[in-house]
Design a protein around this motif. Structure first.
Motif, PDB file in Angstrom:
ATOM      1  N   GLY A   1       2.059   6.403   6.822  1.00 50.27           N
ATOM      2  CA  GLY A   1       0.960   6.389   5.859  1.00 50.27           C
ATOM      3  C   GLY A   1       0.409   7.770   5.598  1.00 50.27           C
ATOM      4  O   GLY A   1       0.163   8.160   4.446  1.00 50.27           O
ATOM      5  N   LEU A   2       0.239   8.549   6.660  1.00 49.16           N
ATOM      6  CA  LEU A   2      -0.291   9.905   6.506  1.00 49.16           C
ATOM      7  C   LEU A   2       0.718  10.821   5.815  1.00 49.16           C
ATOM      8  O   LEU A   2       0.339  11.691   5.031  1.00 49.16           O
ATOM      9  N   GLU A   3       1.998  10.615   6.100  1.00 44.18           N
ATOM     10  CA  GLU A   3       3.027  11.428   5.446  1.00 44.18           C
ATOM     11  C   GLU A   3       3.081  11.175   3.943  1.00 44.18           C
ATOM     12  O   GLU A   3       3.441  12.053   3.165  1.00 44.18           O
ATOM     13  N   LEU A   4       2.723   9.957   3.532  1.00 42.67           N
ATOM     14  CA  LEU A   4       2.730   9.625   2.102  1.00 42.67           C
ATOM     15  C   LEU A   4       1.462  10.083   1.384  1.00 42.67           C
ATOM     16  O   LEU A   4       1.303   9.852   0.195  1.00 42.67           O
ATOM     17  N   GLY A   5       0.567  10.714   2.128  1.00 44.20           N
ATOM     18  CA  GLY A   5      -0.576  11.320   1.461  1.00 44.20           C
ATOM     19  C   GLY A   5      -1.921  10.704   1.757  1.00 44.20           C
ATOM     20  O   GLY A   5      -2.925  11.089   1.158  1.00 44.20           O
ATOM     21  N   ALA A   6      -1.972   9.736   2.681  1.00 44.62           N
ATOM     22  CA  ALA A   6      -3.275   9.175   3.044  1.00 44.62           C
ATOM     23  C   ALA A   6      -4.102  10.211   3.795  1.00 44.62           C
ATOM     24  O   ALA A   6      -3.566  11.032   4.539  1.00 44.62           O
ATOM     25  N   ASP A   7      -5.407  10.174   3.594  1.00 44.84           N
ATOM     26  CA  ASP A   7      -6.301  11.120   4.259  1.00 44.84           C
ATOM     27  C   ASP A   7      -6.792  10.598   5.607  1.00 44.84           C
ATOM     28  O   ASP A   7      -7.213  11.382   6.452  1.00 44.84           O
ATOM     29  N   ASP A   8      -6.740   9.288   5.784  1.00 40.64           N
ATOM     30  CA  ASP A   8      -7.181   8.685   7.040  1.00 40.64           C
ATOM     31  C   ASP A   8      -6.521   7.320   7.161  1.00 40.64           C
ATOM     32  O   ASP A   8      -6.024   6.753   6.175  1.00 40.64           O
ATOM     33  N   TYR A   9      -6.512   6.787   8.396  1.00 45.65           N
ATOM     34  CA  TYR A   9      -5.841   5.512   8.669  1.00 45.65           C
ATOM     35  C   TYR A   9      -6.709   4.735   9.641  1.00 45.65           C
ATOM     36  O   TYR A   9      -6.970   5.205  10.758  1.00 45.65           O
ATOM     37  N   VAL A  10      -7.195   3.572   9.213  1.00 47.15           N
ATOM     38  CA  VAL A  10      -8.071   2.742  10.042  1.00 47.15           C
ATOM     39  C   VAL A  10      -7.374   1.415  10.298  1.00 47.15           C
ATOM     40  O   VAL A  10      -6.880   0.773   9.361  1.00 47.15           O
ATOM     41  N   THR A  11      -7.312   1.015  11.554  1.00 47.87           N
ATOM     42  CA  THR A  11      -6.634  -0.243  11.888  1.00 47.87           C
ATOM     43  C   THR A  11      -7.625  -1.402  11.974  1.00 47.87           C
ATOM     44  O   THR A  11      -8.800  -1.217  12.326  1.00 47.87           O
TER      45      THR A  11
ATOM     46  N   HIS B   1       0.956  12.781  -8.937  1.00 42.75           N
ATOM     47  CA  HIS B   1       0.124  13.266 -10.041  1.00 42.75           C
ATOM     48  C   HIS B   1      -1.367  12.986  -9.845  1.00 42.75           C
ATOM     49  O   HIS B   1      -2.162  13.171 -10.753  1.00 42.75           O
ATOM     50  N   ASN B   2      -1.754  12.558  -8.642  1.00 43.76           N
ATOM     51  CA  ASN B   2      -3.150  12.201  -8.433  1.00 43.76           C
ATOM     52  C   ASN B   2      -3.548  12.589  -7.009  1.00 43.76           C
ATOM     53  O   ASN B   2      -2.895  12.187  -6.047  1.00 43.76           O
ATOM     54  N   HIS B   3      -4.616  13.384  -6.881  1.00 39.90           N
ATOM     55  CA  HIS B   3      -5.076  13.828  -5.564  1.00 39.90           C
ATOM     56  C   HIS B   3      -6.225  12.961  -5.049  1.00 39.90           C
ATOM     57  O   HIS B   3      -7.026  13.398  -4.230  1.00 39.90           O
ATOM     58  N   LEU B   4      -6.294  11.727  -5.518  1.00 36.91           N
ATOM     59  CA  LEU B   4      -7.324  10.789  -5.090  1.00 36.91           C
ATOM     60  C   LEU B   4      -7.297  10.628  -3.566  1.00 36.91           C
ATOM     61  O   LEU B   4      -6.259  10.314  -2.985  1.00 36.91           O
ATOM     62  N   PRO B   5      -8.426  10.842  -2.883  1.00 39.48           N
ATOM     63  CA  PRO B   5      -8.461  10.629  -1.430  1.00 39.48           C
ATOM     64  C   PRO B   5      -8.202   9.165  -1.086  1.00 39.48           C
ATOM     65  O   PRO B   5      -8.715   8.263  -1.762  1.00 39.48           O
ATOM     66  N   ILE B   6      -7.416   8.933  -0.041  1.00 33.15           N
ATOM     67  CA  ILE B   6      -7.020   7.575   0.332  1.00 33.15           C
ATOM     68  C   ILE B   6      -7.292   7.336   1.806  1.00 33.15           C
ATOM     69  O   ILE B   6      -6.897   8.130   2.660  1.00 33.15           O
ATOM     70  N   ILE B   7      -7.950   6.222   2.103  1.00 32.72           N
ATOM     71  CA  ILE B   7      -8.073   5.730   3.480  1.00 32.72           C
ATOM     72  C   ILE B   7      -7.287   4.428   3.560  1.00 32.72           C
ATOM     73  O   ILE B   7      -7.597   3.468   2.846  1.00 32.72           O
ATOM     74  N   ILE B   8      -6.272   4.400   4.402  1.00 29.19           N
ATOM     75  CA  ILE B   8      -5.481   3.181   4.590  1.00 29.19           C
ATOM     76  C   ILE B   8      -6.191   2.293   5.606  1.00 29.19           C
ATOM     77  O   ILE B   8      -6.654   2.745   6.649  1.00 29.19           O
TER      78      ILE B   8
ATOM     79  N   GLY C   1       0.798  -1.223   0.000  1.00 32.27           N
ATOM     80  CA  GLY C   1       0.000   0.000   0.000  1.00 32.27           C
ATOM     81  C   GLY C   1       0.828   1.267   0.000  1.00 32.27           C
ATOM     82  O   GLY C   1       0.470   2.251  -0.658  1.00 32.27           O
ATOM     83  N   LEU C   2       1.930   1.271   0.715  1.00 33.98           N
ATOM     84  CA  LEU C   2       2.784   2.450   0.753  1.00 33.98           C
ATOM     85  C   LEU C   2       3.406   2.722  -0.614  1.00 33.98           C
ATOM     86  O   LEU C   2       3.544   3.879  -1.028  1.00 33.98           O
ATOM     87  N   GLN C   3       3.784   1.670  -1.322  1.00 29.37           N
ATOM     88  CA  GLN C   3       4.324   1.843  -2.682  1.00 29.37           C
ATOM     89  C   GLN C   3       3.268   2.409  -3.620  1.00 29.37           C
ATOM     90  O   GLN C   3       3.573   3.227  -4.496  1.00 29.37           O
ATOM     91  N   ILE C   4       2.026   1.980  -3.439  1.00 32.16           N
ATOM     92  CA  ILE C   4       0.938   2.517  -4.262  1.00 32.16           C
ATOM     93  C   ILE C   4       0.755   4.006  -3.980  1.00 32.16           C
ATOM     94  O   ILE C   4       0.593   4.810  -4.898  1.00 32.16           O
ATOM     95  N   CYS C   5       0.791   4.381  -2.703  1.00 30.69           N
ATOM     96  CA  CYS C   5       0.700   5.806  -2.355  1.00 30.69           C
ATOM     97  C   CYS C   5       1.816   6.600  -3.025  1.00 30.69           C
ATOM     98  O   CYS C   5       1.579   7.668  -3.597  1.00 30.69           O
ATOM     99  N   GLN C   6       3.032   6.084  -2.953  1.00 26.28           N
ATOM    100  CA  GLN C   6       4.176   6.763  -3.557  1.00 26.28           C
ATOM    101  C   GLN C   6       4.017   6.873  -5.067  1.00 26.28           C
ATOM    102  O   GLN C   6       4.427   7.859  -5.681  1.00 26.28           O
ATOM    103  N   GLU C   7       3.407   5.872  -5.666  1.00 23.75           N
ATOM    104  CA  GLU C   7       3.242   5.839  -7.118  1.00 23.75           C
ATOM    105  C   GLU C   7       2.229   6.863  -7.602  1.00 23.75           C
ATOM    106  O   GLU C   7       2.431   7.531  -8.614  1.00 23.75           O
ATOM    107  N   ILE C   8       1.119   7.002  -6.880  1.00 21.52           N
ATOM    108  CA  ILE C   8       0.030   7.837  -7.407  1.00 21.52           C
ATOM    109  C   ILE C   8       0.054   9.273  -6.889  1.00 21.52           C
ATOM    110  O   ILE C   8      -0.462  10.172  -7.544  1.00 21.52           O
ATOM    111  N   ARG C   9       0.661   9.522  -5.716  1.00 18.18           N
ATOM    112  CA  ARG C   9       0.538  10.835  -5.114  1.00 18.18           C
ATOM    113  C   ARG C   9       1.120  12.000  -5.932  1.00 18.18           C
ATOM    114  O   ARG C   9       0.543  13.084  -5.953  1.00 18.18           O
TER     115      ARG C   9
END
Length: 237
Positions: free
Chosen positions: A92-102, A72-79, A62-70
């Motif tokens: 996760g939040l530093e890489l651009g996630a908008d929220d983090y659910v465990t 050029h893409n402002h898609l909201p992300i919930i991890i 998931g972190l690699q996906i965040c790094q890949e899309i962030r």
């Protein structure tokens, strides 16, 4: 009513199905992917409004996906992750996630968090589209605020409406008749030269540098000309 599109990328099929049922019950359109590369492909193809992303995935995590899309893409992300350490959440939040659910989690809570993120994104987009920001000139529609070279400019109501109309459709040539229709309304029967009078007043108030945006198109009318536009996402469409 247009449905919001949710993409869930998680290799746990049971979790995917539970979330799908909950989101579909709330009238979302749901897409599923169970591996990183398939998820990236679906992001491009489906253009979801929000991404729910597991961290532990085959191929790409998931972190690699965040790094890949962030970039050029402002898609909201919930991890969505079993990793519940503070360092994992921060990363996760530093890489651009908008929220983090465990995990484990409440499916209803995930839906509520998704709605909250989408509301915030929609509000930010609305605010962004209500502001035009050019070199030496800022125009905010909600506040009816104009700044030229950092100085606040006081415009009469119709002057503001006229400036906004042209600036929100840069490079479009407007006839005087069209500006009368758009700004004054269909029922206006005054002198067409009122447009020229208002344009002259706007130019005088803006000062030379900002006034240069408003250009006369001889024999036709006016246009708002910009060379290097840097308004928010091109702002108004």
């Amino acid at each position: 009513m247009v449905k919001n599109k949710i993409l869930i990328i998680d290799d746990d099929l049971h979790i995917c199905q539970i979330l799908r049922d909950y989101f579909e019950f709330e009238n979302f359109e749901v897409f599923l992917a169970h591996a990183g590369q398939a998820g990236l492909k679906m992001i491009k193809e489906k253009k979801p409004d929000l991404l729910i992303l597991d961290l532990m995935l085959p191929e790409l995590d998931g972190l690699q996906i965040c790094q890949e899309i962030r970039p050029h893409n402002h898609l909201p992300i919930i991890i969505l992750s079993a990793k519940n350490k503070e360092t994992d959440r921060i990363k996760g939040l530093e890489l651009g996630a908008d929220d983090y659910v465990t995990k484990p989690f409440s499916p209803k809570e995930v839906v509520l968090r998704a709605k909250s993120v989408l509301r915030r994104v929609s509000k930010e987009k609305s605010q962004s589209e209500a502001e035009l920001n050019f070199p030496e000139l800022l125009i905010n529609k909600n506040q009816r605020l104009v700044r030229s070279s950092e100085q606040e400019i006081s415009l009469a109501p119709k002057e503001f409406d006229l400036l906004w109309q042209m600036a929100s459709s840069p490079r479009t040539v407007f006839s005087r008749e069209k500006l009368l229709e758009l700004v004054w309304g269909y029922d206006y029967f005054g002198d067409i030269r009122t447009v020229d009078t208002h344009i002259k007043s706007i130019r005088n108030k803006l000062g030379d540098r900002a006034a240069a945006y408003i250009q006369t198109v001889w024999g036709v009318g006016y246009k708002f000309k910009v060379e290097n536009m840097r308004s928010s996402e091109q702002n108004v469409h």
